[in-house]
Write a protein that holds these residues in place. Structure first.
Motif, PDB file in Angstrom:
ATOM      1  N   ALA A  58       0.845  -1.198   0.000  1.00  0.00           N
ATOM      2  CA  ALA A  58       0.000   0.000   0.000  1.00  0.00           C
ATOM      3  C   ALA A  58       0.881   1.249   0.000  1.00  0.00           C
ATOM      4  CB  ALA A  58      -0.921   0.001   1.217  1.00  0.00           C
ATOM      5  N   TYR A  59       1.943   1.220   0.787  1.00  0.00           N
ATOM      6  CA  TYR A  59       2.869   2.354   0.836  1.00  0.00           C
ATOM      7  C   TYR A  59       3.454   2.608  -0.558  1.00  0.00           C
ATOM      8  CZ  TYR A  59       6.682   5.362   2.411  1.00  0.00           C
ATOM      9  OH  TYR A  59       7.535   6.412   2.589  1.00  0.00           O
ATOM     10  N   GLY A  60       3.894   1.553  -1.211  1.00  0.00           N
ATOM     11  CA  GLY A  60       4.479   1.676  -2.546  1.00  0.00           C
ATOM     12  C   GLY A  60       3.496   2.206  -3.572  1.00  0.00           C
ATOM     13  N   TYR A  61       2.249   1.828  -3.440  1.00  0.00           N
ATOM     14  CA  TYR A  61       1.219   2.290  -4.368  1.00  0.00           C
ATOM     15  C   TYR A  61       1.073   3.803  -4.317  1.00  0.00           C
ATOM     16  CZ  TYR A  61      -3.340   2.841  -6.583  1.00  0.00           C
ATOM     17  OH  TYR A  61      -4.377   3.239  -7.397  1.00  0.00           O
ATOM     18  N   TYR A  62       1.212   4.373  -3.121  1.00  0.00           N
ATOM     19  CA  TYR A  62       1.012   5.805  -2.951  1.00  0.00           C
ATOM     20  C   TYR A  62       2.295   6.636  -3.060  1.00  0.00           C
ATOM     21  CZ  TYR A  62      -3.806   4.922  -1.795  1.00  0.00           C
ATOM     22  OH  TYR A  62      -5.114   4.545  -1.866  1.00  0.00           O
ATOM     23  N   LEU A  63       3.420   5.992  -3.341  1.00  0.00           N
ATOM     24  CA  LEU A  63       4.641   6.768  -3.567  1.00  0.00           C
ATOM     25  C   LEU A  63       4.470   7.577  -4.850  1.00  0.00           C
ATOM     26  CD1 LEU A  63       7.779   4.563  -2.831  1.00  0.00           C
ATOM     27  CD2 LEU A  63       7.311   6.837  -1.962  1.00  0.00           C
ATOM     28  N   PRO A  64       4.756   8.858  -4.816  1.00  0.00           N
ATOM     29  CA  PRO A  64       4.579   9.689  -6.016  1.00  0.00           C
ATOM     30  C   PRO A  64       5.425   9.184  -7.194  1.00  0.00           C
ATOM     31  CG  PRO A  64       4.938  11.058  -4.079  1.00  0.00           C
ATOM     32  CD  PRO A  64       5.189   9.635  -3.662  1.00  0.00           C
ATOM     33  N   GLU A  65       4.831   9.188  -8.373  1.00  0.00           N
ATOM     34  CA  GLU A  65       5.504   8.703  -9.583  1.00  0.00           C
ATOM     35  C   GLU A  65       6.791   9.457  -9.889  1.00  0.00           C
ATOM     36  OE1 GLU A  65       4.862   6.144 -11.738  1.00  0.00           O
ATOM     37  OE2 GLU A  65       3.305   5.481 -10.358  1.00  0.00           O
ATOM     38  N   HIS A  66       6.804  10.771  -9.627  1.00  0.00           N
ATOM     39  CA  HIS A  66       7.964  11.576 -10.005  1.00  0.00           C
ATOM     40  C   HIS A  66       9.170  11.376  -9.075  1.00  0.00           C
ATOM     41  CE1 HIS A  66       5.947  14.047  -6.960  1.00  0.00           C
ATOM     42  NE2 HIS A  66       7.140  14.579  -6.724  1.00  0.00           N
ATOM     43  N   GLU A  67       8.997  10.687  -7.958  1.00  0.00           N
ATOM     44  CA  GLU A  67      10.107  10.452  -7.034  1.00  0.00           C
ATOM     45  C   GLU A  67      10.768   9.109  -7.346  1.00  0.00           C
ATOM     46  OE1 GLU A  67       9.792  11.537  -2.983  1.00  0.00           O
ATOM     47  OE2 GLU A  67       8.058  12.826  -3.332  1.00  0.00           O
ATOM     48  N   HIS A  68      11.491   9.083  -8.458  1.00  0.00           N
ATOM     49  CA  HIS A  68      12.092   7.832  -8.947  1.00  0.00           C
ATOM     50  C   HIS A  68      13.102   7.244  -7.968  1.00  0.00           C
ATOM     51  CE1 HIS A  68      10.105   8.471 -12.742  1.00  0.00           C
ATOM     52  NE2 HIS A  68      10.647   9.683 -12.835  1.00  0.00           N
ATOM     53  N   GLY A  69      13.900   8.105  -7.355  1.00  0.00           N
ATOM     54  CA  GLY A  69      14.909   7.635  -6.407  1.00  0.00           C
ATOM     55  C   GLY A  69      14.286   6.936  -5.218  1.00  0.00           C
ATOM     56  N   LYS A  70      13.268   7.552  -4.662  1.00  0.00           N
ATOM     57  CA  LYS A  70      12.587   6.941  -3.517  1.00  0.00           C
ATOM     58  C   LYS A  70      11.915   5.637  -3.919  1.00  0.00           C
ATOM     59  CE  LYS A  70      11.867  10.840  -0.472  1.00  0.00           C
ATOM     60  NZ  LYS A  70      10.942  11.592   0.358  1.00  0.00           N
ATOM     61  N   ARG A  71      11.327   5.624  -5.101  1.00  0.00           N
ATOM     62  CA  ARG A  71      10.660   4.414  -5.564  1.00  0.00           C
ATOM     63  C   ARG A  71      11.665   3.267  -5.723  1.00  0.00           C
ATOM     64  NH1 ARG A  71       6.018   2.843  -7.056  1.00  0.00           N
ATOM     65  NH2 ARG A  71       5.069   4.881  -7.016  1.00  0.00           N
ATOM     66  N   GLN A  72      12.808   3.554  -6.328  1.00  0.00           N
ATOM     67  CA  GLN A  72      13.820   2.516  -6.516  1.00  0.00           C
ATOM     68  C   GLN A  72      14.340   2.022  -5.170  1.00  0.00           C
ATOM     69  OE1 GLN A  72      16.575   4.529  -9.178  1.00  0.00           O
ATOM     70  NE2 GLN A  72      16.110   3.002 -10.750  1.00  0.00           N
ATOM     71  N   PHE A  73      14.624   2.956  -4.278  1.00  0.00           N
ATOM     72  CA  PHE A  73      15.123   2.586  -2.958  1.00  0.00           C
ATOM     73  C   PHE A  73      14.081   1.769  -2.206  1.00  0.00           C
ATOM     74  CE2 PHE A  73      16.355   3.848   1.523  1.00  0.00           C
ATOM     75  CZ  PHE A  73      17.514   3.089   1.552  1.00  0.00           C
ATOM     76  N   PHE A  74      12.828   2.194  -2.264  1.00  0.00           N
ATOM     77  CA  PHE A  74      11.740   1.469  -1.606  1.00  0.00           C
ATOM     78  C   PHE A  74      11.634   0.041  -2.146  1.00  0.00           C
ATOM     79  CE2 PHE A  74       7.379  -0.026  -2.153  1.00  0.00           C
ATOM     80  CZ  PHE A  74       7.054  -0.270  -0.834  1.00  0.00           C
ATOM     81  N   GLU A  75      11.675  -0.107  -3.465  1.00  0.00           N
ATOM     82  CA  GLU A  75      11.561  -1.437  -4.074  1.00  0.00           C
ATOM     83  C   GLU A  75      12.730  -2.337  -3.670  1.00  0.00           C
ATOM     84  OE1 GLU A  75      11.003  -0.680  -8.247  1.00  0.00           O
ATOM     85  OE2 GLU A  75       8.903  -0.080  -7.957  1.00  0.00           O
ATOM     86  N   TYR A  76      13.916  -1.744  -3.564  1.00  0.00           N
ATOM     87  CA  TYR A  76      15.070  -2.517  -3.109  1.00  0.00           C
ATOM     88  C   TYR A  76      14.864  -2.983  -1.671  1.00  0.00           C
ATOM     89  CZ  TYR A  76      19.699  -3.688  -1.458  1.00  0.00           C
ATOM     90  OH  TYR A  76      20.749  -4.345  -0.886  1.00  0.00           O
ATOM     91  N   LEU A  77      14.461  -2.056  -0.785  1.00  0.00           N
ATOM     92  CA  LEU A  77      14.240  -2.405   0.618  1.00  0.00           C
ATOM     93  C   LEU A  77      13.147  -3.454   0.762  1.00  0.00           C
ATOM     94  CD1 LEU A  77      14.362   1.119   2.307  1.00  0.00           C
ATOM     95  CD2 LEU A  77      16.162  -0.607   2.224  1.00  0.00           C
ATOM     96  N   GLN A  78      12.099  -3.309  -0.030  1.00  0.00           N
ATOM     97  CA  GLN A  78      10.998  -4.272   0.016  1.00  0.00           C
ATOM     98  C   GLN A  78      11.477  -5.652  -0.441  1.00  0.00           C
ATOM     99  OE1 GLN A  78       7.744  -3.782  -2.823  1.00  0.00           O
ATOM    100  NE2 GLN A  78       6.306  -3.847  -1.097  1.00  0.00           N
ATOM    101  N   GLY A  79      12.271  -5.687  -1.489  1.00  0.00           N
ATOM    102  CA  GLY A  79      12.812  -6.963  -1.978  1.00  0.00           C
ATOM    103  C   GLY A  79      13.719  -7.630  -0.955  1.00  0.00           C
ATOM    104  N   GLU A  80      14.557  -6.835  -0.288  1.00  0.00           N
ATOM    105  CA  GLU A  80      15.421  -7.383   0.761  1.00  0.00           C
ATOM    106  C   GLU A  80      14.579  -7.908   1.926  1.00  0.00           C
ATOM    107  OE1 GLU A  80      19.015  -7.666   1.004  1.00  0.00           O
ATOM    108  OE2 GLU A  80      18.584  -7.525  -1.141  1.00  0.00           O
ATOM    109  N   ALA A  81      13.508  -7.189   2.262  1.00  0.00           N
ATOM    110  CA  ALA A  81      12.619  -7.626   3.339  1.00  0.00           C
ATOM    111  C   ALA A  81      11.972  -8.960   2.981  1.00  0.00           C
ATOM    112  CB  ALA A  81      11.550  -6.564   3.609  1.00  0.00           C
TER     113      ALA A  81
END
Length: 195
Positions: free
Chosen positions: A42-65
């Protein structure tokens, strides 16, 4: 687990129930981590599209989790079966206890740090993807040898001054919890054990 398997395991391994709490703790941690992981989507769904860095970092952290949680779940379910199906006490049961308790602790720490990072809005990453010097994915406890997409750590070289393996990026992995520490650290930043 508590009503059937732990009683059986207690009989087979000749261990009192109090010595098997680490299994219950591992399963409770799995349940809690699955709940947290569910909400990260749900958090990832609401991450703003234009914040590519945060999205990439979030996806990495989620994958590690996800991969860390799967390691814990695999140990608590599949590896435990060996001892449940044993004919008698296993001499390596204490090694299993240490491994499962360690995985539980590392997973708990990673998820606590993940939640803290998400509560702070991933403030350590700007919208262009640059991490601040103080926080990175490694500081969250993501020191696994394989991340999402099969990334490896690289080759390791033996340091002549200690028993640590220093990788290509100048970091060493703790033999106990696998956390990736900076070269200058003499104690693991995650589990506080000496290198």
């Amino acid at each position: 687990m508590q009503a059937v398997h732990l009683e059986k395991l207690s009989d087979i391994q000749c261990q009192p129930d109090s010595q098997l709490k680490f299994i219950t703790e591992a399963w409770l941690q799995i349940v809690e981590c699955r709940r947290v992981l569910k909400w990260t989507y749900a958090y990832g769904y609401y991450l703003p599209e234009h914040e590519h860095g945060k999205r990439q970092f979030f996806e990495y952290l989620q994958g590690e989790a996800e991969s860390g949680l799967e390691r814990l779940h695999q140990c608590a379910e599949k590896e435990l079966q060996v001892y449940l199906n044993a004919e008698g006490p296993s001499k390596d049961f204490n090694e299993f206890r240490t491994k499962l308790a360690g995985l539980t602790s590392v997973t708990r720490n990673y998820f606590e740090n993940l939640v803290r990072a998400l509560e702070n809005g991933l403030s350590d990453v700007d919208s262009h993807g640059a991490c601040s010097r103080t926080v990175s994915a490694k500081s969250l406890g993501g020191g696994s040898s394989k991340g999402r997409g099969g990334r490896g750590k690289g080759t390791t070289s033996r340091s002549s001054s200690s028993s640590r393996n220093i990788d290509d990026s100048g970091r060493w992995s703790c033999e106990h919890c696998t956390f990736s520490n900076v070269k200058s650290a003499t104690v693991c930043q995650m589990c506080q054990r000496r290198s």
